[in-house]
Design a protein around this motif. Structure first.
Motif, short mmCIF file in Angstrom:
data_model
loop_
_atom_site.label_atom_id
_atom_site.label_comp_id
_atom_site.label_asym_id
_atom_site.label_seq_id
_atom_site.Cartn_x
_atom_site.Cartn_y
_atom_site.Cartn_z
N ALA B 50 0.83 -1.21 0.00
CA ALA B 50 0.00 0.00 0.00
C ALA B 50 0.87 1.26 0.00
N LEU B 51 1.94 1.26 0.78
CA LEU B 51 2.80 2.45 0.83
C LEU B 51 3.53 2.66 -0.50
N LEU B 52 4.00 1.57 -1.10
CA LEU B 52 4.67 1.71 -2.39
C LEU B 52 3.69 2.17 -3.47
N LEU B 53 2.49 1.63 -3.40
CA LEU B 53 1.46 2.06 -4.36
C LEU B 53 1.14 3.54 -4.14
N ALA B 54 1.10 3.95 -2.89
CA ALA B 54 0.81 5.36 -2.58
C ALA B 54 1.88 6.27 -3.16
N VAL B 55 3.13 5.83 -3.13
CA VAL B 55 4.21 6.63 -3.71
C VAL B 55 3.90 6.93 -5.18
N PHE B 56 3.56 5.87 -5.92
CA PHE B 56 3.32 6.05 -7.36
C PHE B 56 2.03 6.83 -7.62
N ALA B 57 1.00 6.57 -6.84
CA ALA B 57 -0.28 7.25 -7.07
C ALA B 57 -0.15 8.74 -6.75
N LEU B 100 11.07 8.30 -1.03
CA LEU B 100 10.19 8.38 -2.20
C LEU B 100 8.82 8.95 -1.85
N LEU B 101 8.40 8.79 -0.61
CA LEU B 101 7.16 9.45 -0.19
C LEU B 101 7.32 10.97 -0.32
N GLY B 102 8.44 11.48 0.16
CA GLY B 102 8.70 12.91 0.03
C GLY B 102 8.79 13.33 -1.42
#
Lengths: 42, 521
Positions: B50-57, B100-102
């Motif tokens: 979910a967190l990795l998907l959130a990065v891309f989304a 990557l979130l940032g």
């Protein structure tokens, strides 16, 4: 005596060269030792 | 998936280290705490996905939103470029999801219109922590050139969201340290035939040669990448000159400054300067991994590609536009398949349950004495030792990073003591028990020195001896001394203030996720 020495030398040379040829034909590279605990490589 | 810093574990434990209370530099704060909190709601692997998907989304939506106008093709091009480029690929392979979130939040930070909107836009960076905040701060500072008003409010928001890691970092400054040698180890390096500057312009240039996507350094791919980057920068410059858009000017400032910092750390004299700064004050350690500051340049290039597509569409060159939309993926095809999911071996989860069920106090020591491991069960991929995230008690591990044949100084005060014990000859069981250790967890990674290490722990009781792990208990230990660390009160106060800031930002504009649409300039 010289014939005996020549035979012995011949055996030694033939053995060494056949060993070298076999190894050269079937050479496998040394396995790469990957460091166990490192974060990366530059 | 376990890769370098990408470490998500089943049933993560709550630890003081997640909040920065353990005394080392809080690089994992508060990202680990957020991951652990989510891990109590969902399985760890789902949290990771979910967190990795959130990065891309978030990155794709933000990049598309930052493109002016309503045309779909330029927005698609910007989203594709911003999500799929060497910076993302290399940082992803290095497992730096928090950074990557940032990165994903940068377009939202650029276009936020109010202090509350800025706080919402900075939420991914606030979750990501230190490194994510640094690149976001660069964009916030760039915004001041476009919107000189509300500087104090913006700075307050920026600093407020940094409190969770800034407070423990400042309080640990006496005991913590940053090895200046890290500047050399983590400086950008050439991963294309075009040198370090050419690699940085192509958004590559990460210090770690092992985290480069296969084929990225080949001539055709690297040349194509560099050409695309140069064309995007040129298109951005032309658009900026034509429109005088203050936001584009702000982004140009941030990207230019970030690129300059990365180049500075990659050149000899500049690197010596950074090394001197880090030696003078550990806070300058922010400049250590200078490649992170290339992130705003990725956003600039993404917008530049969008402007190129706009131009192609305006001139009825639809095919060229389609090529530009697909170019990022075509020029970096090998990222897919690099990361594979793995299951934790049963030994690890059994050790976790056993140790966490023990009410007796005492530290755990993670051995062998190396922070990153190449476990066979992880397909030999390097990963940070997962143990500290699995155990509820203070787990001491070697945080002195090794790059190639060089090692940095150990930072954590307890780890420094353990390092001294392990370097000294002789039995370890007594000294470790006297230092307050209750458990020693010896992972089996194929180290030839494992048997010798086990022999030094004679007398310790083996409570688990599996194929992947041995757990030893040190009975009859001394009462654990109070671990060195930082005071709880100021740290939790900083956490609460940051949380209040986030709640305030969402309370102000409850109906939008991050900011208002960019309708005018």
């Amino acid at each position: 005596m010289r014939i005996l020495i020549a035979v012995l030398l011949g055996v030694l040379i033939a053995g060494a060269s056949s060993f070298a040829v076999v190894n050269a034909a079937n050479s496998t590279p040394d396995p790469q030792v990957k460091p166990l605990y490192h974060y990366g490589t530059r | 998936m376990l890769s370098y810093d990408l470490v998500f574990v089943p049933h993560p434990a709550w630890t003081g280290a997640m909040l920065g209370l353990s005394g080392g530099f809080p690089r994992q704060v508060p990202s680990d705490a957020v991951a652990a909190a989510l891990g109590h709601l969902l399985p760890g692997d789902l949290v990771e996905k979910a967190l990795l998907l959130a990065v891309f989304a978030v990155a794709a939506a933000g990049a598309a939103r930052a493109v002016p106008g309503d045309r779909l093709a330029p927005k698609l091009a910007a989203a594709a470029f911003y999500c799929w480029n060497p910076f993302v690929a290399e940082r992803l392979l290095l497992g730096q999801w928090a950074l990557l979130l940032g990165y994903a939040g940068l377009p939202w930070v650029l276009t936020a219109r109010t202090p509350a909107g800025l706080a919402r836009a900075l939420l991914p960076a606030a979750v990501g922590g230190f490194a994510a905040w640094n690149v976001s701060a660069l964009v916030v500072l760039g915004r001041f050139t476009a919107r000189p008003r509300r500087i104090a409010a913006s700075l307050a928001v920026l600093l407020g969201l940094a409190l969770p890691w800034l407070v423990p970092a400042l309080l640990a400054a006496g005991g913590g340290r940053t090895d200046p040698a890290g500047v050399d180890l983590f400086a950008p390096r050439a991963d294309t035939p075009f040198g370090t500057v050419g690699s940085l312009l192509s958004l590559g240039g990460l210090w770690n040669a092992e985290a480069v996507p296969p084929g990225f350094g080949s001539w055709p791919i690297a040349a194509g990448r560099l050409l695309l980057s140069l064309a995007a920068i040129a298109a951005f410059a032309v658009t900026l000159r034509r429109t005088r858009d203050p936001l584009l000017a702000a982004l140009a400032w941030s990207a230019g400054a970030g690129f300059a910092v990365a180049c500075l750390a990659s050149l000899g004299p500049g690197r010596a300067l950074v090394r001197g700064l880090v030696g003078f004050w550990p806070g300058f350690g922010v400049l250590r991994d200078a490649h992170t500051f290339v992130a705003p340049l990725a956003l600039l290039q993404a917008l530049g590609v969008a402007f190129l597509v706009t131009l192609a569409v305006q001139r009825a060159l639809g095919a060229l536009g389609a090529v530009l939309v697909a170019a990022p993926v075509v020029l970096l095809p090998t990222l897919a398949g690099q990361l594979r999911a793995v299951d934790f071996p049963a030994d690890w989860t059994r050790a976790q349950q056993m140790i966490n069920a023990d009410p007796a106090a005492g530290y755990a020591l993670a051995l062998p004495w190396g922070g990153y491991r190449n476990y066979a069960w992880n397909h030999g991929r390097t990963v940070l030792d997962p143990l500290p995230r699995m155990l509820a008690r203070r787990t001491v591990w070697n945080d002195g990073l090794r790059v190639g044949d060089r090692a940095l100084a150990v930072e954590d005060p307890l780890a420094r003591d353990a390092d001294a014990l392990l370097r000294a000859p002789g039995p370890l069981t007594g000294p470790l028990a006297a230092a307050g250790y209750r458990y020693v967890v010896l992972a089996k990674v194929g180290d030839p020195g494992e048997a010798a290490l086990r022999a030094r722990l004679a007398g310790a009781r083996t409570v688990l001896d599996g194929r992947d792990l041995t757990v030893l208990r040190l009975d009859g230990r001394e009462p654990a001394p109070a671990p060195p660390g930082v005071p709880v009160l100021p740290v939790t106060t900083g956490d609460i203030l940051a949380l209040c800031l986030v709640l305030w930002s969402y309370g102000t504009y409850a109906t939008t996720l991050v900011g208002t649409p960019r309708t005018s300039r």
